[in-house]
Design a protein around this motif. Structure first.
Motif, PDB file in Angstrom:
ATOM      1  N   ARG A 167      36.772 -43.207 -76.978  1.00  0.00           N
ATOM      2  CA  ARG A 167      35.441 -43.783 -77.243  1.00  0.00           C
ATOM      3  C   ARG A 167      35.507 -44.826 -78.352  1.00  0.00           C
ATOM      4  NH1 ARG A 167      30.326 -39.900 -76.452  1.00  0.00           N
ATOM      5  NH2 ARG A 167      30.763 -39.299 -74.307  1.00  0.00           N
ATOM      6  N   GLN A 172      32.242 -46.679 -79.074  1.00  0.00           N
ATOM      7  CA  GLN A 172      31.241 -45.641 -78.832  1.00  0.00           C
ATOM      8  C   GLN A 172      31.391 -44.472 -79.809  1.00  0.00           C
ATOM      9  OE1 GLN A 172      31.597 -44.577 -74.718  1.00  0.00           O
ATOM     10  NE2 GLN A 172      30.618 -46.474 -73.979  1.00  0.00           N
ATOM     11  N   LEU A 370      29.415 -30.962 -73.401  1.00  0.00           N
ATOM     12  CA  LEU A 370      28.841 -31.640 -72.241  1.00  0.00           C
ATOM     13  C   LEU A 370      27.975 -32.832 -72.682  1.00  0.00           C
ATOM     14  CD1 LEU A 370      28.513 -31.641 -69.169  1.00  0.00           C
ATOM     15  CD2 LEU A 370      26.533 -30.121 -69.457  1.00  0.00           C
ATOM     16  N   SER A 371      27.204 -32.606 -73.738  1.00  0.00           N
ATOM     17  CA  SER A 371      26.372 -33.696 -74.257  1.00  0.00           C
ATOM     18  C   SER A 371      27.237 -34.833 -74.771  1.00  0.00           C
ATOM     19  CB  SER A 371      25.462 -33.183 -75.373  1.00  0.00           C
ATOM     20  OG  SER A 371      24.582 -32.201 -74.887  1.00  0.00           O
ATOM     21  N   TYR A 372      28.344 -34.491 -75.391  1.00  0.00           N
ATOM     22  CA  TYR A 372      29.245 -35.526 -75.906  1.00  0.00           C
ATOM     23  C   TYR A 372      29.863 -36.316 -74.761  1.00  0.00           C
ATOM     24  CZ  TYR A 372      33.154 -37.634 -78.458  1.00  0.00           C
ATOM     25  OH  TYR A 372      34.043 -38.523 -78.992  1.00  0.00           O
ATOM     26  N   GLN A 373      30.246 -35.586 -73.688  1.00  0.00           N
ATOM     27  CA  GLN A 373      30.838 -36.273 -72.539  1.00  0.00           C
ATOM     28  C   GLN A 373      29.821 -37.205 -71.871  1.00  0.00           C
ATOM     29  OE1 GLN A 373      32.342 -33.152 -70.048  1.00  0.00           O
ATOM     30  NE2 GLN A 373      33.937 -32.547 -71.510  1.00  0.00           N
ATOM     31  N   GLU A 374      28.541 -36.813 -71.948  1.00  0.00           N
ATOM     32  CA  GLU A 374      27.492 -37.643 -71.350  1.00  0.00           C
ATOM     33  C   GLU A 374      26.950 -38.671 -72.333  1.00  0.00           C
ATOM     34  OE1 GLU A 374      24.645 -34.837 -70.038  1.00  0.00           O
ATOM     35  OE2 GLU A 374      25.822 -34.185 -68.273  1.00  0.00           O
ATOM     36  N   ASN A 375      27.609 -38.777 -73.496  1.00  0.00           N
ATOM     37  CA  ASN A 375      27.235 -39.754 -74.523  1.00  0.00           C
ATOM     38  C   ASN A 375      25.831 -39.500 -75.089  1.00  0.00           C
ATOM     39  OD1 ASN A 375      28.024 -41.843 -76.171  1.00  0.00           O
ATOM     40  ND2 ASN A 375      27.230 -43.450 -74.817  1.00  0.00           N
ATOM     41  N   LYS A 376      25.451 -38.196 -75.117  1.00  0.00           N
ATOM     42  CA  LYS A 376      24.156 -37.831 -75.686  1.00  0.00           C
ATOM     43  C   LYS A 376      24.287 -37.222 -77.083  1.00  0.00           C
ATOM     44  CE  LYS A 376      22.112 -36.891 -71.155  1.00  0.00           C
ATOM     45  NZ  LYS A 376      21.495 -35.843 -70.298  1.00  0.00           N
TER      46      LYS A 376
END
Length: 416
Positions: A167, A172, A370-376
């Motif tokens: 990232r 990111q 999961l939130s990190y993988q979805e960039n949240k």
């Protein structure tokens, strides 16, 4: 064809080498059996017991006979009679003490009781060694579970670090997040090294208890289930029948009673027989002999005072031992009851960790990932969740180790 043969040979060689490095899996019962059979401290007691039993055989031994020779009623030089005939005799004598049979029996009974006391001492040591070996085995169970957690946490942080680097390349994520993940990764590595060191140390101590080389490597049965099974009808009677230290005191009290009985036999007489034979120097006098039987009179006041005082002293000491035994029973029962209460409380705490706390924190970490993988979410959120789960796992394992140690203390105190 030749190529296939080489491949088959190589596979066979690898399988053989792999089997040669396979560690022996030892169950707790197998370890305790080896300690019972091989531990030199326990084997020393066996020879001590044999030595004490051997002394019983000598309880009925008689005193060594006494023999002597010399002159008897021989006049001093210059005091011979007018006839000038030599007077007096040459005497030989033999004397043998004969022990009182009642004293012999009392002494044999007292000596026979000594090996029973030593046998209780051996059981007490065996219980201590069993408790220590069990504690080490349970520590290995906890450390193996800890290793699994730590390796899983290490793998998660390694994955997060790689995702953070990717990232960062696409602007990111921050560089500080990558360094934080890298630090946590190396911390997890250190924890694994520490746990592996603890495992080696516990195995070395178990090898010493089994009287095996420190380098002997083995594995434990990680499927072993530790359960707390309290005694339903636990009371002082149960402890008196099972605790080796209480049994040792019981046998010491019995031995003291036998010693008192032996000392009472001092009131009985001892016997002695003596034979003297005189070879006279004078031709006019016949040879003579003396045969005497003797017995002691121990009931005389000036001789009975000693063994009566000894009996009185030992009676007081025996009563003190009885009172000490009662105190030990009451104290031990209170201690065991307190351990039972603490174990029930810890059982509830551990169940909460296993069924509620750890699953909730694990879900929190998975949601954060999961939130990190979805960039949240950022990497810091994942690391916070990872640290919370890590801390809870360590607390849970510490509680589990204390729980296991308390079970060992419980089993040691009831000697089951």
């Amino acid at each position: 064809m030749m190529f296939n043969i080489k491949i088959i040979s190589l596979l066979l060689l690898l399988s053989l080498s792999g089997s040669s490095f396979a560690q022996e899996v030892l169950s707790l019962d197998e370890i305790l059996k080896q300690i019972s059979q091989n531990n030199p401290a326990l084997k020393a007691y066996e020879n001590r017991i044999k030595g004490q039993d051997a002394r019983v055989e000598g309880a009925g031994a008689w005193m060594a006979p006494m023999v002597g020779a010399g002159t008897f009623m021989t006049p001093y030089s210059g005091q011979n009679s007018e006839t000038g005939e030599r007077r007096g005799s040459f005497m030989i004598t033999a004397e043998q003490g004969i022990p009182n049979p009642a004293k012999v029996r009392a002494k044999a009974d007292y000596l026979a009781a000594q090996s029973a006391i030593t046998g209780s001492e051996q059981n007490f040591l065996a219980n201590q060694l069993k408790a220590r070996a069990t504690e080490l085995y349970f520590n290995l169970l906890v450390d193996n579970k800890k290793i699994d957690y730590q390796k899983e946490n290490l793998s998660i942080m390694q994955t997060m670090k790689k995702l953070g680097e990717i990232r960062f390349e696409f602007n990111q994520g921050g560089l500080n997040q990558i360094f934080k993940a890298e630090g946590r990764f190396y911390e997890a590595e250190n924890m694994i090294l520490m746990t592996e060191s603890n495992i080696r140390s516990d195995k070395i101590e178990l090898n010493a208890l089994m009287y095996l080389p420190a380098s002997n490597n083995f594995s434990i049965d990680t499927n072993y289930t530790v359960a707390f099974n309290p005694i339903v009808d636990l009371d002082t009677g149960y402890l008196a029948a099972n605790r080796s230290d209480i049994l040792q005191m019981d046998r010491s009290i019995d031995a003291m009673g036998l010693n008192i009985a032996q000392t009472r036999q001092e009131a009985r007489p001892d016997f002695k027989i003596r034979f003297d034979h005189m070879f006279t120097y004078s031709a006019l006098m016949p040879n003579q002999y003396t045969l005497m039987g003797m017995l002691s009179i121990p009931i005389a006041p000036w001789s009975s005072r000693g063994y009566k005082a000894e009996i009185k002293s030992m009676s007081f000491e025996r009563e003190a031992m009885r009172q000490q035994k009662e105190a030990m029973l009451v104290e031990s029962l209170g201690m065991v009851r307190a351990i039972e209460n603490n174990l029930r409380n810890m059982q509830t705490q551990i169940a909460n960790y296993e069924n509620k706390i750890l699953p909730a924190l694990d879900k929190n970490l998975k949601v954060s990932m999961l939130s990190y993988q979805e960039n949240k979410a950022d990497l810091n959120t994942v690391i916070d969740g990872w640290e919370a789960l890590n801390a809870a796992q360590l607390t849970y394992l510490d509680q589990l180790e204390k729980f296991y140690k308390m079970i060992v203390d419980y089993e040691k105190n009831i000697e089951r």
